[in-house]
Design a protein around this motif. Structure first.
Motif, PDB file in Angstrom:
ATOM      1  N   GLY A 132      48.259  59.678  54.655  1.00  0.00           N
ATOM      2  CA  GLY A 132      47.486  59.548  55.699  1.00  0.00           C
ATOM      3  C   GLY A 132      46.327  60.137  55.699  1.00  0.00           C
ATOM      4  O   GLY A 132      45.661  60.666  56.762  1.00  0.00           O
ATOM      5  N   ILE A 133      45.680  60.219  54.552  1.00  0.00           N
ATOM      6  CA  ILE A 133      44.471  61.133  54.168  1.00  0.00           C
ATOM      7  C   ILE A 133      43.033  60.246  54.728  1.00  0.00           C
ATOM      8  O   ILE A 133      42.976  59.116  54.199  1.00  0.00           O
ATOM      9  CB  ILE A 133      44.305  61.715  52.743  1.00  0.00           C
ATOM     10  CG1 ILE A 133      45.471  62.295  52.474  1.00  0.00           C
ATOM     11  CG2 ILE A 133      42.942  62.330  52.570  1.00  0.00           C
ATOM     12  CD1 ILE A 133      45.580  62.832  51.093  1.00  0.00           C
ATOM     13  N   LYS A 134      42.690  60.788  55.583  1.00  0.00           N
ATOM     14  CA  LYS A 134      41.154  60.101  55.875  1.00  0.00           C
ATOM     15  C   LYS A 134      39.854  61.105  55.693  1.00  0.00           C
ATOM     16  O   LYS A 134      38.818  60.496  55.702  1.00  0.00           O
ATOM     17  CB  LYS A 134      41.184  59.895  57.459  1.00  0.00           C
ATOM     18  CG  LYS A 134      42.389  58.925  57.850  1.00  0.00           C
ATOM     19  CD  LYS A 134      42.138  57.369  57.552  1.00  0.00           C
ATOM     20  CE  LYS A 134      43.118  56.362  58.020  1.00  0.00           C
ATOM     21  NZ  LYS A 134      43.088  54.818  57.318  1.00  0.00           N
ATOM     22  N   SER A 135      40.016  62.310  55.775  1.00  0.00           N
ATOM     23  CA  SER A 135      39.101  63.190  55.640  1.00  0.00           C
ATOM     24  C   SER A 135      39.437  64.452  54.804  1.00  0.00           C
ATOM     25  O   SER A 135      40.511  64.741  54.783  1.00  0.00           O
ATOM     26  CB  SER A 135      38.231  63.590  57.172  1.00  0.00           C
ATOM     27  OG  SER A 135      38.968  64.520  57.606  1.00  0.00           O
ATOM     28  N   LEU A 136      38.410  65.225  54.673  1.00  0.00           N
ATOM     29  CA  LEU A 136      38.738  66.282  54.019  1.00  0.00           C
ATOM     30  C   LEU A 136      39.510  67.708  54.885  1.00  0.00           C
ATOM     31  O   LEU A 136      40.172  68.246  54.361  1.00  0.00           O
ATOM     32  CB  LEU A 136      37.254  67.370  53.953  1.00  0.00           C
ATOM     33  CG  LEU A 136      36.384  66.844  52.766  1.00  0.00           C
ATOM     34  CD1 LEU A 136      35.300  67.735  52.474  1.00  0.00           C
ATOM     35  CD2 LEU A 136      37.104  66.794  51.322  1.00  0.00           C
ATOM     36  N   ASP A 137      39.426  67.128  56.170  1.00  0.00           N
ATOM     37  CA  ASP A 137      40.245  68.015  57.149  1.00  0.00           C
ATOM     38  C   ASP A 137      42.061  67.969  56.896  1.00  0.00           C
ATOM     39  O   ASP A 137      42.608  68.652  57.257  1.00  0.00           O
ATOM     40  CB  ASP A 137      40.117  67.469  58.720  1.00  0.00           C
ATOM     41  CG  ASP A 137      39.527  68.658  59.421  1.00  0.00           C
ATOM     42  OD1 ASP A 137      39.167  69.791  58.904  1.00  0.00           O
ATOM     43  OD2 ASP A 137      39.223  68.272  60.641  1.00  0.00           O
ATOM     44  N   PHE A 139      43.126  68.070  54.288  1.00  0.00           N
ATOM     45  CA  PHE A 139      43.715  69.249  53.121  1.00  0.00           C
ATOM     46  C   PHE A 139      43.988  70.622  53.767  1.00  0.00           C
ATOM     47  O   PHE A 139      44.323  71.477  53.090  1.00  0.00           O
ATOM     48  CB  PHE A 139      42.562  68.982  52.081  1.00  0.00           C
ATOM     49  CG  PHE A 139      42.598  68.205  51.205  1.00  0.00           C
ATOM     50  CD1 PHE A 139      43.514  67.843  50.185  1.00  0.00           C
ATOM     51  CD2 PHE A 139      41.853  66.979  51.368  1.00  0.00           C
ATOM     52  CE1 PHE A 139      43.324  66.853  49.242  1.00  0.00           C
ATOM     53  CE2 PHE A 139      41.962  65.795  50.639  1.00  0.00           C
ATOM     54  CZ  PHE A 139      42.672  65.636  49.640  1.00  0.00           C
ATOM     55  N   LYS A 140      43.967  70.531  55.052  1.00  0.00           N
ATOM     56  CA  LYS A 140      44.366  71.885  55.746  1.00  0.00           C
ATOM     57  C   LYS A 140      45.847  71.668  55.925  1.00  0.00           C
ATOM     58  O   LYS A 140      46.473  72.659  56.252  1.00  0.00           O
ATOM     59  CB  LYS A 140      43.670  71.959  57.063  1.00  0.00           C
ATOM     60  CG  LYS A 140      42.255  72.307  56.955  1.00  0.00           C
ATOM     61  CD  LYS A 140      41.443  72.602  58.362  1.00  0.00           C
ATOM     62  CE  LYS A 140      40.065  72.972  58.072  1.00  0.00           C
ATOM     63  NZ  LYS A 140      39.452  72.950  59.531  1.00  0.00           N
ATOM     64  N   ARG A 141      46.335  70.709  55.805  1.00  0.00           N
ATOM     65  CA  ARG A 141      47.724  70.394  56.114  1.00  0.00           C
ATOM     66  C   ARG A 141      48.529  70.833  54.898  1.00  0.00           C
ATOM     67  O   ARG A 141      48.226  70.421  53.681  1.00  0.00           O
ATOM     68  CB  ARG A 141      48.017  68.835  56.411  1.00  0.00           C
ATOM     69  CG  ARG A 141      47.537  68.312  57.887  1.00  0.00           C
ATOM     70  CD  ARG A 141      47.352  66.785  58.006  1.00  0.00           C
ATOM     71  NE  ARG A 141      48.498  66.060  57.208  1.00  0.00           N
ATOM     72  CZ  ARG A 141      48.321  64.921  56.747  1.00  0.00           C
ATOM     73  NH1 ARG A 141      47.282  64.073  56.873  1.00  0.00           N
ATOM     74  NH2 ARG A 141      49.383  64.334  56.376  1.00  0.00           N
ATOM     75  N   GLU A 142      49.851  71.583  55.080  1.00  0.00           N
ATOM     76  CA  GLU A 142      50.507  72.241  54.140  1.00  0.00           C
ATOM     77  C   GLU A 142      50.982  71.260  52.856  1.00  0.00           C
ATOM     78  O   GLU A 142      51.045  71.465  51.860  1.00  0.00           O
ATOM     79  CB  GLU A 142      51.675  72.811  54.637  1.00  0.00           C
ATOM     80  CG  GLU A 142      51.093  74.183  55.320  1.00  0.00           C
ATOM     81  CD  GLU A 142      50.275  75.253  54.265  1.00  0.00           C
ATOM     82  OE1 GLU A 142      50.616  75.311  53.205  1.00  0.00           O
ATOM     83  OE2 GLU A 142      49.446  75.840  54.881  1.00  0.00           O
TER      84      GLU A 142
END
Length: 344
Positions: A132-137, A139-142
């Motif tokens: 469910g990647i939408k943005s650079l944010d 990539f903070k998810r482990e």
């Protein structure tokens, strides 16, 4: 032969020689002048340089082999008069890399490709859908960091830009501005080698995360919407250089974007020629060619793809130039005619 006929014969001969010299001079306004070009270190810009060098050669100039230089070094050398021009200016992206005396010594001229410099981050489509990647944010998810962590340092690996490229500074700005320095590792090796590795990983069904731009072969090898997706930055936070074109950092109608519009985080740049002012003043034929020369983005992408498939030697690039001119002969002839007329 009578004296009158001899005089007439001599006058005709002189006229013919003079006319031939004048024709040769107007046909080759650059004769006797040696040019010192440069080109950027990314090979997706080699084609443009080769086309311009071919044209200047046809105008009579002797064109030296271009020096491959990083952006700041080129712009400094240009203002010092050590170089004459290059075809790889990206504006406003390169504004922050210009020396203080740039406007006094150099000029941005013409449009190789107007609004041709699209830039941003892409992620393999399967990974976008899986996580469910939408943005650079994201990539903070482990679980996302772990999926993209190639060297097991706890960070997601991003195929980024080599040191000295304009995009390197923007990527560093993004990682700081969005608090991602502990989450994303920008890999700054040779871009071509980095992308070759990414494509290999993609073919092995591994998730990939990379920066790219257009014109470029990458978006032909990995097609947005089919293989990869453009993702957002969390919010638009421009650098000082980007601030003047903040509205151009969000784009609509981008094929293969996760949202529409998509917040790319990069200004869509114009690709332009940059030349030394003294050189331009002394060479009106070259100046006019710089002003009228332009390329369709699709033509550059096509040539870049051929290079990525192995046709990347100097001889190959010259072959591409010859073939492009053959397909666009009327346009090419018109550009040269305008350049010659400007020198009269």
């Amino acid at each position: 032969m009578s004296a009158a006929k001899k005089v007439c014969f001599v006058l005709v001969a002189v006229f013919m020689v003079t006319s031939t010299q004048l024709f040769a001079s107007s046909d080759k306004p650059g004769k006797g002048i040696t040019l010192k070009p440069a080109r950027a270190t990314w090979n997706t810009g080699y084609f443009q340089e080769a086309l311009v060098s071919r044209a200047l050669t046809e105008l009579g100039y002797k064109v030296n082999k271009p020096k491959d230089l990083k952006n700041p070094i080129f712009y400094k050398a240009l203002t010092l008069g050590d170089l004459d021009y290059w075809c790889n200016g990206w504006f406003p992206m390169h504004n922050s890399q210009l020396p203080k005396d740039f406007e006094d010594k150099a000029q941005i001229i013409g449009y190789v490709v107007k609004a041709g410099g699209l830039q941003g981050y892409l992620v393999s489509k399967k990974a976008v859908e899986k996580y469910g990647i939408k943005s650079l944010d994201d990539f903070k998810r482990e679980e996302v960091k772990k999926a993209f962590d190639k060297n097991h340092d706890g960070k997601a690996d991003l195929t980024a830009c080599p040191p000295g490229w304009g995009c390197e500074k923007v990527i560093a700005h993004h990682l700081e501005a969005y608090n991602l320095e502990d989450d994303i590792n920008p890999v700054k090796a040779s871009y071509e080698a980095g992308m070759a590795s990414a494509i290999g990983a993609y073919k092995s069904d591994e998730p990939i995360f990379f920066y790219t731009w257009t014109p470029n072969w990458t978006v032909f090898k990995l097609k947005p919407g089919k293989d990869v997706m453009w993702i957002n930055v969390p919010e638009i936070k421009p650098t000082q250089a980007q601030a003047v074109a903040k509205e151009m950092m969000t784009q609509s109608g981008i094929e293969g974007a996760v949202t529409d519009p998509v917040k790319l985080g990069f200004v869509v740049s114009d690709i332009r020629i940059v030349a030394n002012k003294k050189f331009l003043a002394a060479n009106p034929a070259a100046r006019k060619f710089f002003e009228v020369f332009n390329l369709p983005l699709a033509d550059i992408n096509e040539q870049n793809t051929r290079m990525s498939e192995g046709e990347k030697s100097a001889a190959d690039i010259q072959k591409h130039v010859t073939q492009w001119i053959s397909r666009n002969q009327a346009k090419w002839n018109d550009w040269l005619a305008q350049a010659r007329a400007a020198a009269k």
